[in-house]
Structures are given as structure tokens and as C-alpha cells.
Enzyme design. Structure first.
Site, short mmCIF file in Angstrom:
data_model
loop_
_atom_site.label_atom_id
_atom_site.label_comp_id
_atom_site.label_asym_id
_atom_site.label_seq_id
_atom_site.Cartn_x
_atom_site.Cartn_y
_atom_site.Cartn_z
N CYS A 259 20.64 88.98 15.35
CA CYS A 259 20.74 87.84 16.28
C CYS A 259 19.47 86.97 16.31
O CYS A 259 19.56 85.74 16.34
CB CYS A 259 21.07 88.33 17.68
SG CYS A 259 20.39 89.94 18.08
N HIS B 266 18.63 84.95 23.47
CA HIS B 266 17.30 85.29 22.99
C HIS B 266 16.45 84.01 22.91
O HIS B 266 16.96 82.94 22.58
CB HIS B 266 17.37 85.87 21.57
CG HIS B 266 18.01 87.23 21.48
ND1 HIS B 266 18.38 87.98 22.57
CD2 HIS B 266 18.32 87.98 20.39
CE1 HIS B 266 18.91 89.13 22.16
NE2 HIS B 266 18.89 89.15 20.85
N1 LIG Z 1 24.75 92.22 20.76
C1 LIG Z 1 24.18 91.41 19.87
O1 LIG Z 1 23.50 90.42 20.22
C2 LIG Z 1 24.35 91.64 18.43
C3 LIG Z 1 23.94 90.67 17.55
C4 LIG Z 1 24.08 90.87 16.19
C5 LIG Z 1 24.65 92.05 15.77
N2 LIG Z 1 25.06 93.00 16.66
C6 LIG Z 1 25.66 94.21 16.14
O2 LIG Z 1 27.05 94.24 16.45
C7 LIG Z 1 27.48 95.58 16.63
C8 LIG Z 1 28.13 95.73 18.00
O3 LIG Z 1 27.22 95.39 19.01
P1 LIG Z 1 27.65 95.27 20.54
O4 LIG Z 1 26.46 94.67 21.21
O5 LIG Z 1 28.97 94.62 20.70
O6 LIG Z 1 27.79 96.84 20.95
P2 LIG Z 1 28.60 97.48 22.16
O7 LIG Z 1 28.74 96.54 23.28
O8 LIG Z 1 27.95 98.80 22.42
O9 LIG Z 1 30.07 97.76 21.54
C9 LIG Z 1 30.30 98.66 20.50
C10 LIG Z 1 31.76 98.58 20.06
O10 LIG Z 1 31.95 99.45 18.95
C11 LIG Z 1 33.06 100.29 19.23
N3 LIG Z 1 32.94 101.58 18.56
C12 LIG Z 1 31.94 102.48 18.70
N4 LIG Z 1 32.20 103.59 17.96
C13 LIG Z 1 33.38 103.37 17.35
C14 LIG Z 1 34.20 104.13 16.47
N5 LIG Z 1 33.84 105.35 16.06
N6 LIG Z 1 35.36 103.60 16.04
C15 LIG Z 1 35.75 102.38 16.46
N7 LIG Z 1 35.04 101.61 17.30
C16 LIG Z 1 33.86 102.10 17.74
C17 LIG Z 1 33.05 100.44 20.72
O11 LIG Z 1 34.33 100.89 21.16
P3 LIG Z 1 34.48 101.83 22.47
O12 LIG Z 1 34.35 100.92 23.65
O13 LIG Z 1 35.86 102.37 22.28
O14 LIG Z 1 33.39 102.86 22.37
C18 LIG Z 1 32.75 99.01 21.14
O15 LIG Z 1 33.92 98.23 21.05
C19 LIG Z 1 26.24 96.43 16.42
O16 LIG Z 1 26.20 96.81 15.06
C20 LIG Z 1 25.10 95.49 16.72
O17 LIG Z 1 23.91 95.87 16.07
C21 LIG Z 1 24.94 92.81 17.99
#
Ligand SMILES: NC(=O)c1ccc[n+]([C@@H]2O[C@H](COP(=O)([O-])OP(=O)(O)OC[C@H]3O[C@@H](n4cnc5c(N)ncnc54)[C@H](OP(=O)(O)O)[C@@H]3O)[C@@H](O)[C@H]2O)c1
Length: 344
Positions: free
Chosen positions: A130, A242
Site C-alpha cells: 500500500c 497512509h
Molecule cells: N490492508 C491493506 O492496506 C493492504 C494493502 C495492500 C495489501 N494488503 C494485503 O491484502 C491481504 C489481505 O489484507 P486485509 O487487510 O484485508 O486482511 P484481513 O482484514 O485480516 O482479511 C483477511 C481475509 O483473508 C481471509 N482468509 C484468511 N485465511 C484464509 C484461508 N485459509 N482461506 C480463505 N480465506 C482466508 C479472511 O477470511 P476469514 O474472515 O474467513 O478469516 C479474510 O477475508 C494481505 O495479504 C495484506 O498484506 C493489504
């Protein structure tokens, strides 16, 4: 017929935002499926004015899926992205797992849209970190004009960048402070409420954190391998967006007025730069918006050709969900993919 799109991680911060943006932009999808872990099976998630019932990723059949927007972390992506690509869907992944793979394009459409064509090697396209996404959107037009040689950046990163549990932790710790309870520390290495933490992701041998290393490696891969960059990444008690304080050195001269004019006309950039109280962008205003906001543009008189600026953007949108959907739009607009059901 339109495309069938799967959103993996649909209950998460980025996944929910993806569903919202797909609906907002009237993405040409015939069908959108929401997938998450087994524990979220049957959970309702919003998709515009509709709701979708989440399905479990385990055993989901991707054979008629055209585009898979993945945001379920590196471990899930490592295992599932190649399988989904083998089933014939293009995977656009938000985790860091594939970003540095030479056979996976790392794309910010305003900067290196042509790189999307490289998706054919592995069927995967990576979305940057990000902090990098918003930085390169602001750097690219200036690099085109005066050739950037070096960047020094300090980030002020919101808790939503660490997922939904991290947002809950800022909320609950803040409440605890007001009720005089001891704030519980679980998601971050130290208390985040009314504090800030100069540590994101793991420490590396040279003393930098992985988040800082990512900004270096990703800026080089997306924009120009010759650019030298050094970062200090800091988590701050802000929910969304950010911010970055950026010092830029150029090979050629560039004035503040030139930079302001170039950025005003650059894709994805909005300049808010009045030299008065409130005449700049803050994370609160950037939240929920698509633009990368640039403020406080001024000369850095300590180097020959230098500028300093303040860059703010919604990390869940340009930093993740929006950028991924813009990549999918690039594939469609350039006719690099075809809907399977249309082709059948
Ligand atoms: N947040 C940011 O600003 C940002 C920016 C760039 C990249 N990212 C990347 O994007 C990804 C997600 O980030 P987030 O912030 O959205 O995280 P988050 O809010 O913690 O959400 C994680 C998601 O992944 C799912 N998940 C976890 N384990 C799983 C599995 N075994 N099988 C299927 N689904 C699963 C979760 O489902 P459940 O609810 O069922 O557990 C939830 O939907 C990460 O790799 C992060 O590094 C995030």
C-alpha cells in the site's frame, strides 16, 4: 456475457473494499463470488445494494472463473494462486508473496500498465504494498520530467493496513484508555492507541524492517531500478489512509511550480497545496477516496535539485482494492482476457 469474478478474502478489509469498488465502478461482471475461510461460510457481505453469501475457498471450483481478486495473505496465496491460475483464471494478488518473482508483473496502472501483458507466464499479477502504490503514483510524473535519482521517505501508516483485527485493536485500546483499563496488546508489538510504532513487518539483518525493504524493491521494479530509496515505516493510530513525507532528488532541475503543474495533470493525483492552515490533505479526508493527494510541495535547498512533499491516500483503495480492480480493467480494455462463458 460479462466476466465471472471471484473475491478471495471477501470478509477482510481489502476484500470488502473490492466488492464495494466492483459495484461502484459497474465492473463488467456477470457474476461475483465471495470467498473466505471455512469459518466465514454463509456470512453475508455487501456487494453494492445486494448481499452475497460467503463460500469457503477450500474445494471451490474455479474452472469457470475469469478473474480472481486475492486478498487473503501470503500463505493462502502461495498455495492457492497457482492452482487458481492453472484452472484458467487470472489471479490479481494483494499479498507480498509473488511481488518479487521475475515472472509475475507488479503493476500500478498509472505507472507501468504495459507490464500487465506479462501475466501469461504464471497467470498471476501482483499488487504492490500500500505505501509503495501511492508513492509511485506521485513519483512517476516527476520522474518523467526530471529523472529521480534518490528518494527518502517516512511513512505514517494507518492500522487498517494490518487487517481488520488491527483496526479492532486500535478501537478497543482507545476505549480502554478512556475507561482507565489496561489496553490489551495483541496485534502490534506495543500499544498503538495514543502512540506510534516505528516497526512494520519483521526486522531484517541490516536493521531495516521488511516493510521498508518492500518500498525499495517495489519502487525499483515498478518505476526504475536506478532509483535509490530509503524508507522509515511507522504505524500511527489512524484507522484508514497512509501518509508519507517524501524528499526527492532529481538529475535535472525542476521548480516547485513545475512539479505542482505536472502533478495537477497526472493520472490518479490531486494537488491540495495552499500554504495556509488546513490547505493540505490529511488521512481523514483521503479515506474512501480514489486519489493520491499531494500537498506541501516545496524546495529542498539542502541538495542541488530537490523537492519535498506530503503524499496521502486511502491504503485500502489505491493501496490495495482499487489498484487490483484497475489492473483487471487494464486486462479487459487491452483485450488480454476473454470471458470463458463467452468463448464457450
Ligand atoms: N490492508 C491493506 O492496506 C493492504 C494493502 C495492500 C495489501 N494488503 C494485503 O491484502 C491481504 C489481505 O489484507 P486485509 O487487510 O484485508 O486482511 P484481513 O482484514 O485480516 O482479511 C483477511 C481475509 O483473508 C481471509 N482468509 C484468511 N485465511 C484464509 C484461508 N485459509 N482461506 C480463505 N480465506 C482466508 C479472511 O477470511 P476469514 O474472515 O474467513 O478469516 C479474510 O477475508 C494481505 O495479504 C495484506 O498484506 C493489504
Amino acid at each position: 456475457m460479462g466476466y465471472k469474478v471471484a473475491v478471495v478474502g471477501a470478509t477482510g478489509n481489502v476484500g470488502r473494499e473490492m466488492l464495494g469498488i466492483l459495484a461502484e465502478r459497474v465492473f463488467p461482471a456477470d457474476e461475483v463470488v465471495a470467498l473466505a475461510s471455512r469459518k466465514s461460510q454463509g456470512v453475508d457481505v455487501s456487494f453494492g445494494d445486494k448481499t452475497l453469501k460467503c463460500k469457503a475457498l477450500d474445494h471451490y471450483d474455479f474452472s469457470d472463473v475469469d478473474i480472481c481478486l486475492m486478498s487473503a495473505g501470503s500463505t493462502v496465496s502461495k498455495e492457492w494462486s497457482p492452482r487458481i491460475a492453472a484452472a484458467g483464471a487470472v489471479v490479481i494478488d494483494n499479498s507480498s508473496y509473488w511481488r518479487y518473482d521475475a515472472d509475475v508483473p507488479l503493476v500500478v496502472p498509472e505507472v507501468n500498465a504495459d507490464a500487465v501483458a506479462g501475466f501469461r507466464k504464471k497467470g498471476i499479477i501482483a499488487n504492490p504494498n500500500c505505501s509503495t502504490a501511492q508513492l509511485v503514483v506521485a513519483l512517476k510524473p516527476l520522474h518523467d520530467k526530471a529523472k529521480i535519482t534518490r528518494v527518502v521517505v517516512a511513512t505514517y501508516q494507518s492500522v487498517s493496513g494490518a487487517g481488520k483485527d488491527a483496526m479492532d485493536e486500535l478501537f478497543s485500546q482507545t476505549k480502554s484508555v478512556f475507561t482507565m483499563d489496561e489496553p490489551e496488546v495483541k496485534q502490534f508489538p506495543k500499544r498503538i492507541a495514543f502512540n506510534l510504532i516505528p516497526h512494520i513487518d519483521v526486522f531484517m539483518e541490516d536493521g531495516y524492517t521488511k516493510e521498508e525493504w518492500k518500498m525499495v524493491a517495489e519502487t525499483k521494479k515498478i518505476l526504475d531500478p536506478k532509483i535509490k530509496l530509503v524508507a522509515t515505516c511507522v504505524r500511527v493510530p489512524v484507522f484508514v489512509s497512509h501518509s508519507e513525507a517524501v524528499n526527492i532528488e532529481f538529475a535535472d532541475p525542476i521548480t516547485v511550480e513545475e512539479a505542482r503543474e505536472i502533478l495537477r495533470n497526472a493520472p490518479g493525483c490531486v494537488v491540495i497545496d495552499k500554504r495556509e492552515a488546513g490547505g493540505y490533505a490529511t488521512p481523514y479526508e483521503a479515506a474512501g477516496e480514489d486519489a493520491t493527494y499531494i500537498s506541501r510541495i516545496r524546495e529542498d535547498a539542502t541538495v542541488e535539485n530537490g523537492l519535498v512533499m506530503w503524499v496521502v491516500s486511502d491504503n485500502l483503495r489505491k493501496g490495495a482494492a482499487l489498484n487490483a480492480i484497475q489492473i483487471a480493467e487494464c486486462l479487459i480494455n487491452r483485450k488480454l482476457i476473454e470471458a470463458k462463458r463467452k468463448a464457450a
